[in-house]
Design a protein around this motif. Structure first.
Motif, PDB file in Angstrom:
ATOM      1  N   GLU A   4      97.377  73.448 -38.887  1.00  0.00           N
ATOM      2  CA  GLU A   4      97.628  74.369 -40.002  1.00  0.00           C
ATOM      3  C   GLU A   4      96.820  73.951 -41.222  1.00  0.00           C
ATOM      4  O   GLU A   4      96.296  74.781 -41.950  1.00  0.00           O
ATOM      5  CB  GLU A   4      99.113  74.355 -40.388  1.00  0.00           C
ATOM      6  CG  GLU A   4     100.056  74.760 -39.300  1.00  0.00           C
ATOM      7  CD  GLU A   4     100.689  73.562 -38.616  1.00  0.00           C
ATOM      8  OE1 GLU A   4     100.906  73.664 -37.417  1.00  0.00           O
ATOM      9  OE2 GLU A   4     100.923  72.537 -39.275  1.00  0.00           O
ATOM     10  N   ASP A   5      96.745  72.667 -41.430  1.00  0.00           N
ATOM     11  CA  ASP A   5      95.962  72.208 -42.574  1.00  0.00           C
ATOM     12  C   ASP A   5      94.498  72.520 -42.395  1.00  0.00           C
ATOM     13  O   ASP A   5      93.815  72.903 -43.346  1.00  0.00           O
ATOM     14  CB  ASP A   5      96.134  70.691 -42.752  1.00  0.00           C
ATOM     15  CG  ASP A   5      97.527  70.337 -43.226  1.00  0.00           C
ATOM     16  OD1 ASP A   5      97.868  69.145 -43.219  1.00  0.00           O
ATOM     17  OD2 ASP A   5      98.265  71.269 -43.617  1.00  0.00           O
ATOM     18  N   ARG A   7      93.260  74.969 -40.820  1.00  0.00           N
ATOM     19  CA  ARG A   7      93.038  76.379 -41.096  1.00  0.00           C
ATOM     20  C   ARG A   7      93.132  76.672 -42.584  1.00  0.00           C
ATOM     21  O   ARG A   7      92.409  77.518 -43.106  1.00  0.00           O
ATOM     22  CB  ARG A   7      94.066  77.221 -40.339  1.00  0.00           C
ATOM     23  CG  ARG A   7      93.688  77.401 -38.875  1.00  0.00           C
ATOM     24  CD  ARG A   7      94.887  77.743 -38.046  1.00  0.00           C
ATOM     25  NE  ARG A   7      95.289  79.128 -38.272  1.00  0.00           N
ATOM     26  CZ  ARG A   7      96.409  79.642 -37.815  1.00  0.00           C
ATOM     27  NH1 ARG A   7      97.241  78.899 -37.117  1.00  0.00           N
ATOM     28  NH2 ARG A   7      96.707  80.898 -38.047  1.00  0.00           N
ATOM     29  N   TYR A   8      93.998  75.964 -43.270  1.00  0.00           N
ATOM     30  CA  TYR A   8      94.087  76.207 -44.707  1.00  0.00           C
ATOM     31  C   TYR A   8      92.813  75.770 -45.411  1.00  0.00           C
ATOM     32  O   TYR A   8      92.386  76.375 -46.393  1.00  0.00           O
ATOM     33  CB  TYR A   8      95.300  75.499 -45.308  1.00  0.00           C
ATOM     34  CG  TYR A   8      95.403  75.762 -46.777  1.00  0.00           C
ATOM     35  CD1 TYR A   8      95.029  74.810 -47.711  1.00  0.00           C
ATOM     36  CD2 TYR A   8      95.816  77.001 -47.251  1.00  0.00           C
ATOM     37  CE1 TYR A   8      95.089  75.066 -49.062  1.00  0.00           C
ATOM     38  CE2 TYR A   8      95.867  77.267 -48.602  1.00  0.00           C
ATOM     39  CZ  TYR A   8      95.504  76.291 -49.505  1.00  0.00           C
ATOM     40  OH  TYR A   8      95.551  76.564 -50.840  1.00  0.00           O
ATOM     41  N   ARG A   9      92.220  74.715 -44.891  1.00  0.00           N
ATOM     42  CA  ARG A   9      91.011  74.235 -45.541  1.00  0.00           C
ATOM     43  C   ARG A   9      89.863  75.233 -45.450  1.00  0.00           C
ATOM     44  O   ARG A   9      88.880  75.095 -46.143  1.00  0.00           O
ATOM     45  CB  ARG A   9      90.575  72.919 -44.924  1.00  0.00           C
ATOM     46  CG  ARG A   9      91.223  71.730 -45.561  1.00  0.00           C
ATOM     47  CD  ARG A   9      90.708  70.460 -44.916  1.00  0.00           C
ATOM     48  NE  ARG A   9      91.806  69.609 -44.518  1.00  0.00           N
ATOM     49  CZ  ARG A   9      92.412  68.758 -45.337  1.00  0.00           C
ATOM     50  NH1 ARG A   9      92.009  68.650 -46.568  1.00  0.00           N
ATOM     51  NH2 ARG A   9      93.409  68.027 -44.925  1.00  0.00           N
ATOM     52  N   GLU A  10      89.971  76.184 -44.547  1.00  0.00           N
ATOM     53  CA  GLU A  10      88.904  77.170 -44.428  1.00  0.00           C
ATOM     54  C   GLU A  10      89.004  78.268 -45.466  1.00  0.00           C
ATOM     55  O   GLU A  10      88.091  79.074 -45.598  1.00  0.00           O
ATOM     56  CB  GLU A  10      88.958  77.824 -43.041  1.00  0.00           C
ATOM     57  CG  GLU A  10      88.803  76.852 -41.896  1.00  0.00           C
ATOM     58  CD  GLU A  10      87.433  76.227 -41.858  1.00  0.00           C
ATOM     59  OE1 GLU A  10      86.457  76.924 -42.167  1.00  0.00           O
ATOM     60  OE2 GLU A  10      87.337  75.031 -41.540  1.00  0.00           O
TER      61      GLU A  10
END
Lengths: 427, 362
Positions: A4-5, A7-10
């Motif tokens: 999840e992290d 993906r958040y970084r994208e």
């Protein structure tokens, strides 16, 4: 790293619009400084022209005697006004954000639209000074663009009717988009809150009413507090949500964290539940570490990095910090921002100051847009007809363009060529 | 009286003796005698003059003609024929060339004189004609040697030019033949090379990779190697075909072994480029519910529309935990993401003085 992290970084919210507090402060300083300089230039340029016309029709180089020296021969503002300080700018931004929220209430838009509009507004005035563009107008523009970004497509007429204004909302639209660098996706904690309560509910041993009450309060907080602070710049939506939840009901938030970061490294060699079944009763010691998680994560170190105690403490620290930030602007503060006395004492003086030091060229958004359109058309024309004008000869002699849009062009030269950058040149 | 299909009126020509025409007698042939330039049909000429000389049957013409003198006309108009004959005779006598004269004027004068004489011979009255004839004879007698010399020179010149023309024609023909031969040779070569390629494919060896390079080189080096190549090719081809099934089989097996394997399989194509969508911090299961969700589960519009509540639960949980472990302060200080100055300058470009073009979205 947790998936999840990753993906958040994208997201653009993380990559382009997340800062550390130091960075944020530095940005505000820089914006303020640049704005002061530019506005000073422009003020001096327009001051040495006849004060009647807004569009100066003669090209005059800015007063070469420098910024601050008064020019006694001028009959308009001889000295430069007092510019806003960064703190004052921040204060004004917060005030206008509260105004925006009130407007959103008046319009009756969904939560996401409110929040998105506010974030757009904040982002815009992070890299543009309040002195440069009129915040009062940008409120409606932000609401409009925010609605569009969240999938509701309002009519301009609606806006104008509801707010009883004739403002040309579309004039500032492109400006706002540019200011946000065309990053239109803003992630919010609202759905996250629902997810958190769903998870809590599934534990089975928590009182339903407690959950509902906590959610309600947290939701209330989320609608106000993160928007009135810089929380969106410093924390991820998930962290903001946890902070709000902890403000609403600390016990629930802690319970959730504990359940999530449950992994104990196997030095103690017991009671680590490899499978993340949230039902706390089921503890299956030693059933292979087949987590329902990522492909092929089985090593203990990796799992510790994701859901181990170390990261848990860090997360809790961050949530605590966010909670502190949010608690400065709890929903009860709404009245603070709308109170008459506060307005008189704090806001009005700054606004008065603002009226003196605002950018003469850019304050009128529709005028600005019109000028830019015309200049663009004129430039397109002049590109087609290279040297056909009568003024060409004179221009050659006097070394400059004597046409009506000269000030525009002159200033463009002064400010340098930002032609390569799709987001425009620097201020 | 010329008819449309017979503009010169040949078909009307009538033998003055037997009054027969081509119309009635299609095989008729007319002949004339240069003595008096009178024509008649061949039958009449034969009949009249077979037994010796006889008088010309044309009215008013009393010349004695012999059967030997008759010939067929080249020109349809006998007057023209007569003139041509006269000119031939004159040209045989007066055969000087421009080079024989000192100046052009002299040559022109000479030509004028010759032409005058010719005219008198052709069109003069009897008196003048006899005079001209006499002049002609006198000249001939006088300049016999010159005439002889000129004749010889003329003959030689003719010879030379004739030879030259013949040589040119020969050269052209030769070139055509060569071109045809070359085209054929190339065609043959192409066919042969293609067969060779096919043979190599059948064998399927590394020879194939080496082949193009060598092929190119061979082309450049010219005929010799190509000949050598094509000479060797038939042998390969024949051996390839000649040994039949066993060799084919062996070739193919050998080819299979030697062919480089395809690059190691990279696995199925991953459209997400390695991004992982399975949750790490939570698990999706059926027990997740929310009052709002439950409310909409009963709503006909949502259910009939196919709204997926599991999707909603997944999204909600994802948002609850996404970024929980991302610490902006640390990461942004360290510099992952965009640097500060770049950020500010780029973002500050909004209040662009600059390009009005950018404003124009039209």
């Amino acid at each position: 790293m947790a998936s999840e992290d990753a993906r958040y970084r994208e997201t653009s919210q993380f990559q382009a619009w997340s800062f550390s507090p130091a960075q944020l402060a530095a940005m505000r300083e820089k914006t303020n400084a640049i704005a002061r300089q530019r506005i000073a230039e422009r003020m001096l340029a327009s001051a040495s022209n006849p004060p009647t016309s807004n569009n100066t029709s003669h090209a005059n180089t800015p007063d070469p005697s420098g910024h601050g020296t008064p020019n006694p021969t001028e009959n308009s503002t001889p000295t430069l006004p007092d510019f806003l300080k960064p703190e004052e700018e921040a204060l004004l931004v917060s005030f206008y954000v509260s105004e925006l929220l009130r407007a959103a209430d008046h319009l009756g838009v969904p939560d996401e639209v409110r929040a998105t509009a506010t974030v757009f507004f904040r982002r815009f005035f992070l890299t543009n000074s309040i002195m440069t563009y009129p915040p009062q107008e940008m409120i409606l523009v932000a609401l409009f663009v925010g609605s569009k970004a969240e999938g509701r497509f309002p009519r301009i007429i609606e806006f104008q009717q509801k707010f009883n204004t004739k403002q040309d909302i579309l004039a500032g639209e492109f400006l706002l988009c540019q200011g946000n660098r065309f990053n239109f996706e803003v992630r919010h904690p609202f759905r996250a809150l629902m997810g958190a309560t769903m998870e809590l509910r599934s534990y089975g041993d928590i009182d339903e009413q407690r959950i509902i009450a906590a959610e309600k309060r947290a939701h209330e907080i989320l609608l106000f507090s993160p928007l009135m602070t810089d929380a969106y710049f410093h924390y991820t939506p998930s962290q903001i949500m946890f902070a709000a939840l902890s403000l609403a009901d600390r016990g629930l938030a802690e319970r959730l964290i504990q359940e999530t970061f449950h992994f104990v490294p196997p030095t103690t060699n017991n009671d680590n539940t490899p499978a993340v079944t949230p039902l706390p009763g089921l503890e299956n010691p030693g059933i292979g570490r087949k987590e329902g998680g990522s492909k092929g994560i089985t090593t203990n170190d990796e799992r510790a990095a994701i859901v181990g105690p170390g990261i848990r403490d860090k997360v809790m620290g961050t949530i605590e910090a966010c909670r502190n930030m949010l608690s400065t602007e709890l929903p009860e503060r709404k009245s603070h921002w709308t109170s008459e006395s506060i307005f008189k004492s704090q806001i009005r003086p700054v606004r008065k100051k603002l009226t003196k030091c605002r950018d003469p060229d850019r304050w009128n958004l529709s005028e600005l847009q019109r000028q830019r359109r015309e200049a663009g058309v004129r430039r397109a024309d002049s590109e087609e007809r290279p040297a056909a004008s009568n003024g060409a000869k004179d221009a050659a002699i006097f070394g400059g363009d004597l046409s009506a849009d000269a000030p525009e062009k002159k200033r463009r030269k002064v400010d340098g060529n930002g032609l390569e950058d799709p987001f425009g040149g620097p201020l | 009286m010329a008819r449309p299909l017979d503009p010169l009126g040949f078909e009307d020509e009538m033998c003055p003796v037997c009054k027969s025409r081509k119309y009635l007698n299609p095989d008729i042939v007319f002949v004339f005698n240069p003595e008096c330039y009178h024509s008649m049909c061949l039958n009449c000429a034969n009949r009249l003059f077979n037994d010796g000389p006889n008088q010309c049957p044309h009215a008013g013409c009393n010349k004695t003609l012999r059967r030997k003198g008759f010939r067929s006309a080249f020109f349809g108009d006998l007057a023209v024929e007569r003139e041509v004959d006269i000119r031939r005779r004159v040209a045989a006598v007066f055969n000087q060339v421009e080079d024989d004269f000192e100046t052009l004027q002299d040559y022109n004068n000479y030509l004028q004189m010759v032409e005058d004489l010719t005219f008198e011979l052709v069109n003069g009255t009897d008196e003048r004609r006899r005079q001209a004839e006499a002049q002609l004879q006198a000249w001939e007698a006088e300049h016999r040697a010159d005439i002889e010399r000129n004749k010889k020179a003329g003959r030689e010149a003719d010879e030379i030019s004739r030879k030259r023309l013949a040589a040119e024609r020969d050269a052209v023909r030769q070139r055509r033949i060569e071109a045809i031969k070359e085209a054929e040779a190339e065609k043959r070569e192409r066919v042969r090379s293609r067969e060779m390629e096919l043979d190599n494919l059948a064998k399927g060896t590394t020879a194939m990779t080496a082949e193009p390079a060598t092929k190119v080189q061979l082309k450049r080096r010219g005929q010799v190697n190509r000949v050598a190549e094509t000479a060797s090719n038939p042998t390969i081809a024949t051996t390839g075909m000649g040994t039949g099934a066993s060799e084919v089989e062996r070739l193919s097996i050998r080819g299979l072994k030697e062919k480089p394997k395809a690059p190691a399989p990279q696995g199925p194509y991953d459209p997400f480029g390695g991004m992982d969508f399975a949750p790490c911090r939570y698990k999706l299961h059926g027990g997740l519910s929310h009052p709002l969700m439950e409310k909409y589960r009963l709503d006909r519009q949502h259910v009939a529309g196919g709204y997926s509540f599991d999707d909603f639960a997944a999204r909600a949980l994802y948002e609850a935990f996404a970024g929980l472990g991302v610490f902006v302060e640390d990461e942004k200080e360290v510099g992952s993401g965009i640097g500060l100055s770049q950020e500010t300058s780029m973002a500050a470009g909004i209040a662009a003085v600059g390009d009005a073009d950018k404003m124009d979205l039209d």
